[in-house]
Design a protein around this motif. Structure first.
Motif, PDB file in Angstrom:
ATOM      1  N   GLU A  14      47.877  35.899  55.129  1.00 45.06           N
ATOM      2  CA  GLU A  14      47.446  34.759  54.324  1.00 45.06           C
ATOM      3  C   GLU A  14      47.153  33.540  55.202  1.00 45.06           C
ATOM      4  O   GLU A  14      46.150  32.850  55.023  1.00 45.06           O
ATOM      5  N   PHE A  17      44.006  33.980  57.657  1.00 49.06           N
ATOM      6  CA  PHE A  17      42.690  33.912  57.012  1.00 49.06           C
ATOM      7  C   PHE A  17      42.547  32.717  56.074  1.00 49.06           C
ATOM      8  O   PHE A  17      41.581  32.646  55.311  1.00 49.06           O
ATOM      9  N   ASP A  19      41.522  29.177  54.674  1.00 50.67           N
ATOM     10  CA  ASP A  19      40.338  28.319  54.864  1.00 50.67           C
ATOM     11  C   ASP A  19      39.116  29.094  55.365  1.00 50.67           C
ATOM     12  O   ASP A  19      38.210  28.506  55.959  1.00 50.67           O
ATOM     13  N   SER A  20      39.074  30.397  55.146  1.00 50.53           N
ATOM     14  CA  SER A  20      37.931  31.165  55.640  1.00 50.53           C
ATOM     15  C   SER A  20      36.788  31.268  54.625  1.00 50.53           C
ATOM     16  O   SER A  20      35.697  31.728  54.972  1.00 50.53           O
ATOM     17  N   TRP A  21      37.030  30.874  53.373  1.00 56.84           N
ATOM     18  CA  TRP A  21      35.968  30.930  52.369  1.00 56.84           C
ATOM     19  C   TRP A  21      34.961  29.816  52.629  1.00 56.84           C
ATOM     20  O   TRP A  21      35.308  28.639  52.768  1.00 56.84           O
ATOM     21  N   VAL A  22      33.675  30.180  52.707  1.00 54.00           N
ATOM     22  CA  VAL A  22      32.596  29.210  52.944  1.00 54.00           C
ATOM     23  C   VAL A  22      31.715  29.197  51.699  1.00 54.00           C
ATOM     24  O   VAL A  22      30.866  30.085  51.516  1.00 54.00           O
ATOM     25  N   PRO A  23      31.881  28.220  50.811  1.00 56.51           N
ATOM     26  CA  PRO A  23      31.153  28.235  49.533  1.00 56.51           C
ATOM     27  C   PRO A  23      29.640  28.144  49.684  1.00 56.51           C
ATOM     28  O   PRO A  23      28.895  28.666  48.849  1.00 56.51           O
ATOM     29  N   GLY A  26      28.829  31.685  50.271  1.00 54.17           N
ATOM     30  CA  GLY A  26      29.528  32.637  49.420  1.00 54.17           C
ATOM     31  C   GLY A  26      30.152  33.786  50.175  1.00 54.17           C
ATOM     32  O   GLY A  26      30.216  34.913  49.686  1.00 54.17           O
ATOM     33  N   ARG A  27      30.648  33.500  51.395  1.00 58.79           N
ATOM     34  CA  ARG A  27      31.245  34.545  52.242  1.00 58.79           C
ATOM     35  C   ARG A  27      32.549  34.036  52.857  1.00 58.79           C
ATOM     36  O   ARG A  27      32.772  32.828  52.950  1.00 58.79           O
ATOM     37  N   TYR A  28      33.362  34.980  53.308  1.00 54.90           N
ATOM     38  CA  TYR A  28      34.569  34.637  54.048  1.00 54.90           C
ATOM     39  C   TYR A  28      34.235  34.652  55.539  1.00 54.90           C
ATOM     40  O   TYR A  28      34.046  35.706  56.134  1.00 54.90           O
ATOM     41  N   ARG A  29      34.143  33.475  56.126  1.00 58.40           N
ATOM     42  CA  ARG A  29      33.783  33.344  57.531  1.00 58.40           C
ATOM     43  C   ARG A  29      34.681  32.280  58.174  1.00 58.40           C
ATOM     44  O   ARG A  29      34.405  31.082  58.056  1.00 58.40           O
ATOM     45  N   SER A  30      35.727  32.702  58.799  1.00 56.44           N
ATOM     46  CA  SER A  30      36.650  31.755  59.417  1.00 56.44           C
ATOM     47  C   SER A  30      35.947  30.950  60.498  1.00 56.44           C
ATOM     48  O   SER A  30      35.122  31.478  61.251  1.00 56.44           O
TER      49      SER A  30
END
Length: 261
Positions: A14, A17, A19-23, A26-30
Motif C-alpha cells: 500500500e 504504490f 499516490d500512483s494514480w494519475v487521473p 487514468g492509469r497507475y503510474r508512480s
C-alpha cells in the motif's frame, strides 16, 4: 520527511504504490524513484563521498583518467553524461546515486544481504517530478520541450556540457534524475536510473531534509525481511534476473540456500 515503519507485506504494498494514480491519463503510474538499502541507518551518500578526504577535488581526476584508459567503444557518445553513466555502472566513485523505477527491485536490494538480515532495512522513495520543479529554468525548459519527466543522457548532453557548468547553474543546490543508456541487460532488468546533485559535497538525504513533502522513507523491520525475501524469490525478483550471467546465478544460489539464522 515522512517515515513509515511497516508491519506486514500488504501494508508495505500500500505504501510503496501510494499516490500512483494519475487521473489525467487514468492509469497507475508512480512518479517516485526507489532506492533500497539493507540497513535503515544508511544514508544517501555517493560512492564519491565514501572516498573521504578531498573527494570533491578528486572527481575530475577520476573521470578524466577513466575516459583516458577506458575503451572508446564503451560509450555511445563522447559526453560527460555518457561517461559518467558508464563509470558509475562499472564501479568508479562518482557523484551519482543508483535508483530504480521498480519498488520490487528496491525491495530486492533491501533484503538480499543475508549478513544484514537482522537489521532493519529501508526504501527511499523520492518524487522526481517535484524534484525537477526546483531545477534551473534551462533544465526545466528542456524537460517541457521533450514532454518528458526524467532526463536522458542525450538531453543533458545537449543542455549542460560539463559538471562545472552544472555546478554553476544555480546558487542553490538542486538534484536531477536521468536515465542511462541501455549499456547491458543489468541496467534494463533493474529498471535503473540515476540521480545527480549540482553539489558533489551535499548528500541527498541532507538535501531532502530542506525540501519536505517530496520524499518518504519506508522502514522494513528485520523480523519482516525473511517473509519479503521469500515472496520476492517466488516472484522471480532475484539476482539471477538483475545480474544476468554466472555471477548473478551463483549469488542467487548462495543466498537462496543460506540457512535462516
Amino acid at each position: 520527511m515522512e517515515t513509515f515503519t511497516v508491519s506486514s507485506w500488504s501494508e508495505l504494498q500500500e505504501i510503496l504504490f501510494a499516490d500512483s494514480w494519475v487521473p489525467e491519463i487514468g492509469r497507475y503510474r508512480s512518479r517516485y524513484a526507489f532506492r533500497g538499502l539493507s540497513d535503515a541507518d544508511y544514508g544517501l551518500e555517493t560512492t564519491l563521498m565514501r572516498l573521504g578526504g578531498g573527494y570533491a577535488q578528486l572527481e575530475r581526476h577520476l573521470l578524466r583518467n577513466f575516459r583516458k584508459y577506458a575503451h572508446r567503444r564503451v560509450v555511445e557518445r563522447d559526453s560527460v553524461w555518457h561517461w559518467l553513466a558508464v563509470a558509475q555502472h562499472y564501479g568508479l566513485p562518482t557523484r551519482l546515486l543508483d535508483w530504480t523505477y521498480s519498488p520490487f527491485v528496491a525491495l530486492h536490494f533491501a533484503t538480499a544481504h543475508v549478513d544484514k538480515i537482522d537489521r532493519d532495512g529501508v526504501i527511499w522513495a523520492v518524487n522526481y517530478l517535484a524534484t525537477h520543479r526546483m531545477a534551473p529554468e534551462r533544465l526545466l525548459s528542456r524537460l517541457e520541450l521533450e514532454g518528458a519527466n526524467v532526463f536522458t543522457v542525450e538531453m543533458l548532453s545537449e543542455t549542460v556540457k560539463s559538471l562545472t557548468e552544472l555546478d554553476q547553474l544555480s546558487d542553490l543546490p538542486f538534484t536531477l534524475f536521468f536515465e542511462p543508456p541501455s549499456i547491458d541487460d543489468r541496467i534494463v532488468n533493474q529498471f535503473a536510473f540515476f540521480s545527480v546533485s549540482s553539489d558533489p559535497m551535499l548528500a541527498m538525504d541532507r538535501w531532502l531534509l530542506d525540501h519536505p513533502g517530496i520524499c518518504r522513507r519506508i522502514v522494513i523491520p528485520a523480523e519482516l525481511k525473511w517473509e519479503i525475501r521469500d515472496k520476492l524469490d517466488q516472484s522471480n525478483v532475484t539476482e539471477r534476473v538483475f545480474f544476468p550471467g554466472l555471477e548473478g546465478l551463483t549469488a542467487w544460489l548462495k543466498r537462496h540456500y543460506s540457512p535462516r539464522c
